[in-house]
Design a protein around this motif. Structure first.
Motif, PDB file in Angstrom:
ATOM      1  N   HIS A  25       5.286 -10.659  -0.909  1.00  0.00           N
ATOM      2  CA  HIS A  25       4.081 -10.005  -1.797  1.00  0.00           C
ATOM      3  C   HIS A  25       4.543  -9.624  -3.572  1.00  0.00           C
ATOM      4  O   HIS A  25       5.200  -9.427  -2.833  1.00  0.00           O
ATOM      5  CB  HIS A  25       3.437  -9.019  -1.545  1.00  0.00           C
ATOM      6  N   GLU A  56       4.810  -5.979  -5.163  1.00  0.00           N
ATOM      7  CA  GLU A  56       6.003  -5.199  -4.674  1.00  0.00           C
ATOM      8  C   GLU A  56       6.949  -4.889  -5.225  1.00  0.00           C
ATOM      9  O   GLU A  56       7.234  -6.083  -4.409  1.00  0.00           O
ATOM     10  CB  GLU A  56       5.443  -5.771  -2.485  1.00  0.00           C
ATOM     11  N   ARG A 105      -0.203 -10.261  -4.918  1.00  0.00           N
ATOM     12  CA  ARG A 105      -0.104 -11.087  -3.564  1.00  0.00           C
ATOM     13  C   ARG A 105       0.697 -11.796  -3.613  1.00  0.00           C
ATOM     14  O   ARG A 105       1.000 -12.838  -3.252  1.00  0.00           O
ATOM     15  CB  ARG A 105      -0.646 -10.017  -2.960  1.00  0.00           C
ATOM     16  N   HIS A 118       8.716  -4.345   2.458  1.00  0.00           N
ATOM     17  CA  HIS A 118       6.825  -4.154   2.058  1.00  0.00           C
ATOM     18  C   HIS A 118       6.401  -3.106   1.546  1.00  0.00           C
ATOM     19  O   HIS A 118       6.903  -1.466   1.742  1.00  0.00           O
ATOM     20  CB  HIS A 118       6.233  -4.677   2.763  1.00  0.00           C
ATOM     21  N   THR A 119       5.280  -3.147   0.463  1.00  0.00           N
ATOM     22  CA  THR A 119       4.902  -1.671   0.321  1.00  0.00           C
ATOM     23  C   THR A 119       2.873  -2.004   0.644  1.00  0.00           C
ATOM     24  O   THR A 119       3.173  -3.472   0.711  1.00  0.00           O
ATOM     25  CB  THR A 119       5.164  -1.235  -1.347  1.00  0.00           C
TER      26      THR A 119
HETATM   27 ZN   LIG Z   1       3.354  -7.081   1.646  1.00  0.00          ZN
END
Ligand SMILES: [Zn+2]
Length: 311
Positions: free
Chosen positions: A29, A32, A71, A113-114
């Motif tokens: 994404h 992130e 994203r 991820h975040t």
């Molecule tokens: Zn993500």
């Protein structure tokens, strides 16, 4: 802009002796950022640390999503829904194909991820509840080696993910979630780097003993209900407005306790958002302006450290 610029760039680090091949991915994404910084630090530091096997690091998986701080890629696609992608598809589909090819050539996958710009998440390592007990046990061990407080096993059936590509190949795979919102949280970069290095120690690829926090000190949930791992579907906003969250990730919450409220600036009305279950807060929405249906957060159904199984 030259089209070739939108291909995935990967960095491979080799140990001195043979061993497993680990793939570390960031930037699936494009909004992130801490995992990307972790990846860059590891590219610089692993050549001194790696003793056996090899590590491939991809700092940015969806290149056009990164360029758009989004994203989604320039084609509007979420790469985590379109794997294994297409070699001759749109920008995100091509990157999905490229990362899927790298996954199939690896022995282990860690996808970092975040919560992106919209969500803030308590540190967790997640995996699919793989039908193969052997793969599942390896995934549990990898998740434990990350030393994050939450361990979350979820429905193995969703497709389109990096994890589903690994699932179909019987390659042990985990994903990490921590932080999110605007700005850089240095503790996320540091924590993820420690997690990755500890995983490499656990796999005997880096010098030193892996240190692993006891399982009974984690909030460990394994939930095989359909779409149990789907963050974006949790706690949908009942109306548009300004979301005022009353909770932070990791806090305990009781059923019917106030999670937050939505203020409608045109009428002045306030809608209370109550917890529908008891547990700990796993994520909260930090993007303040919400539309009806937006996920406001999530609650992990566990009240004290230990393991909870839901099926
Ligand atoms: Zn993500």
């Amino acid at each position: 802009m030259k089209e070739s610029i939108n291909h995935i760039k990967s960095f491979r680090i080799e140990g001195k002796t043979p061993g497993p091949h680990v793939l570390l991915a960031a930037g699936v994404h494009g909004d992130e950022y801490e995992p990307v910084l972790t990846a860059i630090e590891l590219i610089n530091e692993l050549p001194q640390l790696l003793i056996s096997g090899s590590v491939t690091i991809v700092p940015i998986v969806n290149v056009t999503a990164y360029r758009m701080s989004s994203r989604y890629g320039e084609d509007g696609l979420d790469l985590a829904r379109i794997c294994p992608g297409k070699p001759d598809g749109s920008a995100s589909e091509k990157n999905a194909f490229e990362i899927s090819t790298l996954i199939k050539a690896s022995d282990y996958l860690v996808d970092m991820h975040t919560g992106g710009l919209a969500h803030h998440i308590y540190p967790m390592a997640g995996f699919m509840l793989h039908p193969s007990g052997e793969v599942l046990e390896k995934q549990r061990a990898l998740a434990l080696a990350c030393n994050l407080p939450v361990i979350w096993g979820t429905d193995h059936r969703p497709n389109g993910r990096t994890l589903s590509v690994a699932r179909d190949e019987y390659i042990p795979a985990i994903y990490l979630e921590y932080g999110g919102g605007s700005g850089i949280r240095k503790e996320v970069v540091k924590t993820y780097k420690d997690s990755c290095i500890n995983v490499l120690k656990y796999l005997k690829m880096a010098e030193g003993e892996a240190e692993i926090i006891a399982p009974e000190k984690r909030f460990w949930v394994e939930d095989s209900m359909p779409d149990s791992g789907y963050f974006q579907g949790k706690m949908p906003a009942p109306s548009d407005g300004i979301f005022v969250c009353e909770k932070t990730p990791g806090e305990p919450i009781k059923r019917e306790e106030l999670f937050g409220k939505i203020i409608d600036p045109f009428t002045g009305s306030s809608t209370a958002i109550l917890a529908d279950i008891e547990g700990i807060v796993l994520s909260v929405r930090v993007a303040v302006h919400v539309k009806k249906g937006d996920a406001l957060g999530s609650i992990l159904p566990i009240v004290e450290p230990g393991k909870v199984i839901i099926n």
